[in-house]
Write a protein that holds these residues in place. Structure first.
Motif, PDB file in Angstrom:
ATOM      1  N   ALA A   1      -2.022   0.403  -7.371  1.00 55.41           N
ATOM      2  CA  ALA A   1      -2.960   0.497  -6.251  1.00 55.41           C
ATOM      3  C   ALA A   1      -3.899  -0.702  -6.161  1.00 55.41           C
ATOM      4  N   SER A   2      -3.905  -1.545  -7.208  1.00 53.09           N
ATOM      5  CA  SER A   2      -4.799  -2.715  -7.212  1.00 53.09           C
ATOM      6  C   SER A   2      -4.306  -3.763  -6.217  1.00 53.09           C
TER       7      SER A   2
ATOM      8  N   THR B   1      -5.151 -11.554   0.554  1.00 55.50           N
ATOM      9  CA  THR B   1      -6.059 -11.196  -0.549  1.00 55.50           C
ATOM     10  C   THR B   1      -7.365 -10.644   0.010  1.00 55.50           C
ATOM     11  N   ALA B   2      -7.878 -11.295   1.062  1.00 58.58           N
ATOM     12  CA  ALA B   2      -9.134 -10.864   1.679  1.00 58.58           C
ATOM     13  C   ALA B   2      -9.010  -9.452   2.256  1.00 58.58           C
ATOM     14  N   VAL B   3      -7.978  -9.245   3.069  1.00 59.74           N
ATOM     15  CA  VAL B   3      -7.784  -7.942   3.727  1.00 59.74           C
ATOM     16  C   VAL B   3      -7.486  -6.855   2.690  1.00 59.74           C
ATOM     17  N   ASN B   4      -6.630  -7.195   1.737  1.00 57.67           N
ATOM     18  CA  ASN B   4      -6.223  -6.245   0.700  1.00 57.67           C
ATOM     19  C   ASN B   4      -7.384  -5.789  -0.157  1.00 57.67           C
ATOM     20  N   SER B   5      -8.284  -6.731  -0.480  1.00 61.16           N
ATOM     21  CA  SER B   5      -9.448  -6.392  -1.315  1.00 61.16           C
ATOM     22  C   SER B   5     -10.360  -5.396  -0.603  1.00 61.16           C
TER      23      SER B   5
ATOM     24  N   LEU C   1       0.799  -1.230   0.000  1.00 60.05           N
ATOM     25  CA  LEU C   1       0.000   0.000   0.000  1.00 60.05           C
ATOM     26  C   LEU C   1       0.835   1.285   0.000  1.00 60.05           C
ATOM     27  N   VAL C   2       2.077   1.198   0.499  1.00 60.39           N
ATOM     28  CA  VAL C   2       2.905   2.408   0.608  1.00 60.39           C
ATOM     29  C   VAL C   2       4.106   2.349  -0.330  1.00 60.39           C
ATOM     30  N   LEU C   3       4.909   1.295  -0.178  1.00 58.97           N
ATOM     31  CA  LEU C   3       6.172   1.216  -0.918  1.00 58.97           C
ATOM     32  C   LEU C   3       5.968   1.100  -2.430  1.00 58.97           C
TER      33      LEU C   3
ATOM     34  N   VAL D   1     -10.729   1.736  -0.402  1.00 57.31           N
ATOM     35  CA  VAL D   1     -10.345   3.095   0.017  1.00 57.31           C
ATOM     36  C   VAL D   1      -9.073   3.539  -0.702  1.00 57.31           C
ATOM     37  N   THR D   2      -8.031   2.692  -0.667  1.00 63.56           N
ATOM     38  CA  THR D   2      -6.718   3.122  -1.173  1.00 63.56           C
ATOM     39  C   THR D   2      -6.674   3.293  -2.694  1.00 63.56           C
ATOM     40  N   LEU D   3      -7.425   2.453  -3.434  1.00 60.45           N
ATOM     41  CA  LEU D   3      -7.381   2.552  -4.891  1.00 60.45           C
ATOM     42  C   LEU D   3      -7.906   3.909  -5.388  1.00 60.45           C
ATOM     43  N   PRO D   4      -9.091   4.354  -4.907  1.00 63.12           N
ATOM     44  CA  PRO D   4      -9.544   5.694  -5.310  1.00 63.12           C
ATOM     45  C   PRO D   4      -8.601   6.810  -4.853  1.00 63.12           C
ATOM     46  N   VAL D   5      -8.020   6.686  -3.651  1.00 66.82           N
ATOM     47  CA  VAL D   5      -7.116   7.737  -3.135  1.00 66.82           C
ATOM     48  C   VAL D   5      -5.878   7.862  -4.044  1.00 66.82           C
ATOM     49  N   ILE D   6      -5.243   6.721  -4.368  1.00 67.40           N
ATOM     50  CA  ILE D   6      -4.029   6.745  -5.199  1.00 67.40           C
ATOM     51  C   ILE D   6      -4.365   7.173  -6.632  1.00 67.40           C
TER      52      ILE D   6
END
Length: 299
Positions: free
Chosen positions: A77-78, A102-106, A48-50, A111-116
């Motif tokens: 970001a996917s 995969t579960a947690v990331n999805s 999510l960051v690196l 949130v993170t995909l639209p932000v990035i």
């Protein structure tokens, strides 16, 4: 015909893939995260960051056109793709950790995909008339990603035997539908793909290699066991290119925006396979070294 395949076929294909993921998940997969917090936190920070930072650097270094630059950032970001579980199985990774990641990331990706993506649109300004991904589009992403997963999980909870029996057919169906849809999309946009593949091949290969390497090396440096590091590597290195393609083409209505994910989606299978053999070879040689050292101590 081609546009109908992509506007209807792609979301359907992704829906089946995500439903299939839901069929393989239980609430326990999310709870398991608490038992392996170290590996999960390291993997999520890398993902999510690196990786978005690395991808941003690559995009600037390669001077990609604005639309392709945003497409690359959307890919970064996917979340991890479901294929990561297969590679983890092949190369002796911790599959349970893969499923949990995969579960947690999805969920987090909603949130993170639209932000990035919004950051990339604001920075590169590829669309004159568009400021970014509005709330209505964020809700579309939510519907595309989470609703089929939730439905699959409910089916698994209520009808576990049915879910078990449907797991393989759903996977096969999703692969066939996806192959047909992608073939149709490629055929109808062949010239656009040919014009851009040279510009995208090297950056997508580099990004995939860096993603896989970061996913393996960083956890190992932080004393995560090898099977967990292998799982992290494939989870981080194998992005859900289908999700990026669907969002680009159905949410934004741009074929060009989906090109980085399309090129990456083809090349990543070969790169991940080669990388798997590389880390398996390194593991075998390190095991041999440890055996030799043990023998030396005994003698």
């Amino acid at each position: 015909m081609g546009s109908a395949l992509t506007t209807i076929g792609l979301p359907v294909a992704l829906g089946i893939i995500m439903f299939g993921l839901g069929l393989s998940l239980t609430v326990g997969d999310f709870a398991r995260v608490a038992k392996q917090p170290r590996a999960v936190i390291i993997a999520l920070l890398c993902q999510l960051v690196l990786l978005p930072v690395v991808c941003f650097g690559l995009v600037l270094a390669f001077r990609l056109p604005p639309v392709l630059a945003v497409g690359m950032m959307m890919l970064a970001a996917s979340p991890g793709g479901t294929t990561a579980n297969l590679y983890s199985h092949l190369f002796r990774g911790d599959i349970a950790l893969n499923i949990s990641l995969t579960a947690v990331n999805s969920v987090i990706a909603v949130v993170t995909l639209p932000v990035i993506t919004n950051f990339a649109i604001a920075w590169f300004r590829p669309f004159d008339d568009q400021l970014g991904m509005q709330w209505s589009k964020v809700l579309e992403v939510f519907a595309i990603v989470l609703l089929p997963v939730a439905l699959g999980m409910l089916v698994r909870r209520w009808k576990p035997r049915f879910a078990e029996g449907m797991d393989k057919p759903v996977r096969v169906a999703s692969v066939i539908i996806l192959a047909v849809v992608i073939a149709g999309a490629v055929a109808s946009n062949w010239q656009l793909l040919v014009d851009n593949v040279a510009a995208l091949a090297l950056i997508t290969v580099l990004f995939c290699l860096i993603s896989l390497a970061v996913g393996y090396v960083v956890p190992r440096m932080l004393h995560v066991a090898r099977p967990q590091a292998v799982a992290c590597s494939f989870e981080i290195g194998i992005h859900n290119a289908t999700l990026a393609i669907v969002i680009a083409q159905t949410v934004f209505g741009s074929m060009e925006l989906s090109l980085p994910a399309a090129v990456y989606g083809v090349l990543m299978f070969f790169i991940a396979f080669a990388f798997g053999f590389l880390i398996r070879g390194r593991a075998a040689s390190s095991d041999d070294t440890q055996e030799e050292q043990a023998e030396a101590v005994v003698s």
